[in-house]
Scaffold this motif. Sequence first.
Motif, PDB file in Angstrom:
ATOM      1  N   ARG A   1      12.299 -14.093  -6.553  1.00 30.71           N
ATOM      2  CA  ARG A   1      12.222 -13.052  -5.538  1.00 30.71           C
ATOM      3  C   ARG A   1      10.798 -12.316  -5.961  1.00 30.71           C
ATOM      4  NH1 ARG A   1      16.817 -10.920  -5.740  1.00 30.71           N
ATOM      5  NH2 ARG A   1      16.511  -9.606  -7.264  1.00 30.71           N
ATOM      6  N   ILE A   2      10.773 -11.897  -7.292  1.00 29.41           N
ATOM      7  CA  ILE A   2       9.700 -11.151  -7.485  1.00 29.41           C
ATOM      8  C   ILE A   2       9.580 -11.050  -9.004  1.00 29.41           C
ATOM      9  CG2 ILE A   2      10.669  -8.843  -7.588  1.00 29.41           C
ATOM     10  CD1 ILE A   2       8.131  -7.726  -6.338  1.00 29.41           C
TER      11      ILE A   2
ATOM     12  N   HIS B   1      -3.099  -7.321 -14.037  1.00 29.10           N
ATOM     13  CA  HIS B   1      -1.781  -7.560 -13.817  1.00 29.10           C
ATOM     14  C   HIS B   1      -1.570  -8.474 -12.597  1.00 29.10           C
ATOM     15  CE1 HIS B   1      -0.525  -4.344 -16.448  1.00 29.10           C
ATOM     16  NE2 HIS B   1      -1.078  -3.436 -15.753  1.00 29.10           N
ATOM     17  N   THR B   2      -0.496  -9.389 -12.605  1.00 28.71           N
ATOM     18  CA  THR B   2      -0.238 -10.008 -11.230  1.00 28.71           C
ATOM     19  C   THR B   2       1.330  -9.666 -10.891  1.00 28.71           C
ATOM     20  OG1 THR B   2       0.716 -11.839 -12.594  1.00 28.71           O
ATOM     21  CG2 THR B   2      -1.726 -12.143 -11.959  1.00 28.71           C
ATOM     22  N   LEU B   3       1.253  -9.389  -9.621  1.00 26.49           N
ATOM     23  CA  LEU B   3       2.591  -9.502  -9.164  1.00 26.49           C
ATOM     24  C   LEU B   3       3.000 -10.610  -8.315  1.00 26.49           C
ATOM     25  CD1 LEU B   3       4.025  -5.867  -7.248  1.00 26.49           C
ATOM     26  CD2 LEU B   3       4.685  -8.166  -6.508  1.00 26.49           C
TER      27      LEU B   3
ATOM     28  N   LEU C   1       1.147  -1.093   0.037  1.00 27.28           N
ATOM     29  CA  LEU C   1      -0.038   0.105  -0.165  1.00 27.28           C
ATOM     30  C   LEU C   1       1.046   1.215  -0.147  1.00 27.28           C
ATOM     31  CD1 LEU C   1      -2.659  -1.092   2.653  1.00 27.28           C
ATOM     32  CD2 LEU C   1      -2.725  -1.231  -0.064  1.00 27.28           C
ATOM     33  N   SER C   2       2.000   1.175   0.711  1.00 23.37           N
ATOM     34  CA  SER C   2       2.942   2.353   0.650  1.00 23.37           C
ATOM     35  C   SER C   2       3.587   2.535  -0.673  1.00 23.37           C
ATOM     36  CB  SER C   2       3.981   2.019   1.578  1.00 23.37           C
ATOM     37  OG  SER C   2       5.172   3.065   1.651  1.00 23.37           O
ATOM     38  N   ALA C   3       3.704   1.493  -1.328  1.00 22.54           N
ATOM     39  CA  ALA C   3       4.283   1.496  -2.724  1.00 22.54           C
ATOM     40  C   ALA C   3       3.131   2.144  -3.726  1.00 22.54           C
ATOM     41  CB  ALA C   3       4.519   0.225  -3.165  1.00 22.54           C
ATOM     42  N   VAL C   4       1.942   1.740  -3.481  1.00 19.94           N
ATOM     43  CA  VAL C   4       1.048   2.292  -4.031  1.00 19.94           C
ATOM     44  C   VAL C   4       0.585   3.750  -3.891  1.00 19.94           C
ATOM     45  CG1 VAL C   4      -1.772   2.403  -4.410  1.00 19.94           C
ATOM     46  CG2 VAL C   4      -0.466   0.133  -4.476  1.00 19.94           C
TER      47      VAL C   4
ATOM     48  N   THR D   1       8.243  -3.620  -4.820  1.00 23.41           N
ATOM     49  CA  THR D   1       6.849  -3.239  -5.263  1.00 23.41           C
ATOM     50  C   THR D   1       6.684  -2.262  -6.360  1.00 23.41           C
ATOM     51  OG1 THR D   1       5.689  -4.408  -3.700  1.00 23.41           O
ATOM     52  CG2 THR D   1       4.350  -2.927  -4.511  1.00 23.41           C
ATOM     53  N   LEU D   2       7.221  -1.064  -5.704  1.00 24.93           N
ATOM     54  CA  LEU D   2       7.068   0.032  -6.647  1.00 24.93           C
ATOM     55  C   LEU D   2       7.784  -0.205  -7.980  1.00 24.93           C
ATOM     56  CD1 LEU D   2       6.536   3.019  -6.770  1.00 24.93           C
ATOM     57  CD2 LEU D   2       8.765   3.450  -5.730  1.00 24.93           C
TER      58      LEU D   2
END
Length: 255
Positions: free
Chosen positions: A42-43, A52-54, A15-18, A70-71
């Motif tokens: 990792r990601i 999209h999927t993360l 949420l912080s990244a968003v 995430t960002l």
Amino acid sequence: MDLRVQGTVPADPFLSAVDLFETEYELDLPVEVHVRDDPDERIWTAHYDDYHTLNISRQAATSAMARELTLHELSHMARYEEEHPSHTQSTEEALYLALAGKSVERRKLTHCYQIANHMKDIYADDITLSLAPAEKLLYFLESQLAAAVAGTPGSPPGPNFERISPASDPEITAVNAAFALALLERHDLLPDGHRLYDLAHAAADDAPGVDLGEFKRRFRSLTENPTESDYRKALVDVTRAYAVDSGTRPGQAAD
């Protein structure tokens, strides 16, 4: 932005990244976050027609880098939605154009995909680094390169190194070093005399067939808004520079 976290991890980093991302950008499609148990993956991001999927490992999702990772992936999604050439160009097509008729080692072919991802990352991080401080990224790149250099055969670990992988490949490690320098220099984020320069030169010493300066120039000089043709040419050229023009280590034959 519609972002939903699926998995038993704190949602705060996402949420912080968003919140950071939405100060300047937005996504049209919703994002599903899938937390995976495999720490080696990792990601990574996937794109579909309507979302999209993360995908992120539990280890990464609970790490100090969770917000920044995430960002970075949200930035990839933005590039995909705007149809930036770096995110629409087929890597397979570019590799075919670059390597048709050439005999290339299997390991180098694998590395070419990593180099193509570096070029995507340059454009994603042009967004990321416009939104968030770079201190964590700088430390992350430094620690990753230190570990790779320490794991390169023939490179004795220094007092701050930990040999984590005897399989580190000197040639792709040198290209990775060039990418790290290029990304940070592109945004004027690397102080003179920073340890990353010493690590990069150590990586270059281990791979004399790879021109560190050339690859740094190629990554750093990627134009902000290339045409499809310009980007395809840049990807073809860097692929040839690595897979065809850089030297083969003694004792390794092409497949």
